[in-house]
Design an enzyme around this catalytic site. Structure first.
Site, PDB file in Angstrom:
ATOM      1  N   PRO A 160      37.092  42.768  45.857  1.00 39.11           N
ATOM      2  CA  PRO A 160      36.725  42.296  44.511  1.00 39.11           C
ATOM      3  C   PRO A 160      35.519  41.345  44.534  1.00 39.11           C
ATOM      4  CG  PRO A 160      39.089  42.133  44.865  1.00 39.11           C
ATOM      5  CD  PRO A 160      38.479  42.453  46.192  1.00 39.11           C
ATOM      6  N   GLU A 161      34.489  41.721  43.790  1.00 35.77           N
ATOM      7  CA  GLU A 161      33.307  40.870  43.640  1.00 35.77           C
ATOM      8  C   GLU A 161      33.310  40.344  42.197  1.00 35.77           C
ATOM      9  OE1 GLU A 161      29.708  42.767  44.994  1.00 35.77           O
ATOM     10  OE2 GLU A 161      30.764  43.943  46.497  1.00 35.77           O
TER      11      GLU A 161
ATOM     12  N   LYS B  98      33.619  34.452  42.780  1.00 40.77           N
ATOM     13  CA  LYS B  98      34.771  35.331  42.982  1.00 40.77           C
ATOM     14  C   LYS B  98      36.092  34.598  42.796  1.00 40.77           C
ATOM     15  CE  LYS B  98      32.030  37.701  46.517  1.00 40.77           C
ATOM     16  NZ  LYS B  98      31.944  37.996  47.957  1.00 40.77           N
TER      17      LYS B  98
ATOM     18  N   ARG C 292      26.766  42.735  57.527  1.00 45.29           N
ATOM     19  CA  ARG C 292      27.363  43.745  56.646  1.00 45.29           C
ATOM     20  C   ARG C 292      26.499  45.005  56.659  1.00 45.29           C
ATOM     21  NH1 ARG C 292      30.650  41.333  52.891  1.00 45.29           N
ATOM     22  NH2 ARG C 292      31.550  43.432  52.811  1.00 45.29           N
TER      23      ARG C 292
END
Ligand SMILES: [Zn+2]
Length: 262
Positions: A2-3, A59, A250
């Protein structure tokens, strides 16, 4: 994971389902997600109160339950909220369930348990202590430009750094850079004022559009990178094979043809 758009969608969901109902009990099925509060302590402090309103920063979701008592929710990798009427069964991976008068419930579901639940007294103090940057959805152009003007490194690493701008994660960072037509490894200090303006507007557009669509991947525009990223993925704009690179630890996906190096 979840962002910002997912957490904003959870906020809207909580606001439309769980506000203003008296909490009768808090059932902790797995205390691993609790931070600096015990299962008994959480229940003792929330029983009899109501979720009054909520606030999001990056977030993190903060739910106000009293004058100096906020519930902080962070959704980790797989967290989500589910509101249940009296005859509905909570998911197996529900970690904490807030019970309300009338037998409805709000479940904090989190399969992988990287989520966090905490009680805090002051949201602004929490944001300061964590050193979180301004929220990616409310930051202004001047502040956005100033951040990129002051920090060296890949533009994507800056977008992901929660201490500089809060809320953007790996997927939406790639989408923002695709829209702005910039390669993720672009050195921030080489970007012109016009580049930064383009990046700012791409950021705002991508986050707002994802929220408007309630982050439903099936409804996101086919012209977006998100539904194409991955091995064998092709650029939705030019049809060429997408490339990947590791930036800031990432995996980034991008189109080396449409996204020009600066
Ligand atoms: Zn392309």
């Amino acid at each position: 994971m979840p962002e910002l758009p997912e957490v904003e969608t959870f906020k809207q969901y909580l606001d439309s389902t769980a506000l203003r109902q008296k909490i009768t009990d808090v059932e902790v099925r797995d205390a691993y997600v609790l931070k600096r509060v015990s299962a008994r302590g959480l229940a003792r402090r929330l029983k009899g109160l109501r979720f009054e309103n909520s606030r999001r920063h990056g977030k993190h979701l903060f739910v106000r339950t009293g004058n100096e008592l906020w519930l902080r929710l962070h959704f980790g990798m797989t967290g989500s909220l589910e509101y249940l009427d009296q005859d509905q069964v909570a998911p197996k991976t529900a970690r904490v369930i807030f019970h309300f008068v009338g037998n409805s419930e709000l479940a904090f579901d989190d399969q992988r348990k990287f989520g966090e639940i905490e009680l805090i007294e002051d949201v602004d103090e929490f944001l300061r202590a964590r050193g979180l940057g301004p929220d990616a959805l409310t930051i202004g152009l001047l502040q956005f430009k100033a951040i990129f003007g002051k920090h060296r490194g890949a533009v994507k690493a800056i977008l992901l750094n929660q201490q500089l701008i809060a809320g953007i994660g790996n997927l939406y960072a790639d989408e923002i850079l695709f829209r702005a037509r910039m390669q993720p490894a672009t050195e921030a200090t080489r970007m012109s004022s016009e580049d930064l303006r383009r990046l700012f507007h791409a950021t705002r557009y991508v986050l707002e559009k994802a929220i408007a669509l309630k982050t439903d991947f099936n409804r996101l525009p086919k012209s977006w990178l998100l539904t194409h990223r991955g091995k064998a993925g092709r650029c939705p704009r030019c049809g060429r094979a997408l490339k990947s690179a590791t930036i800031g630890g990432r995996t980034s996906w991008f189109c080396a043809y449409c996204q020009k190096p600066i």
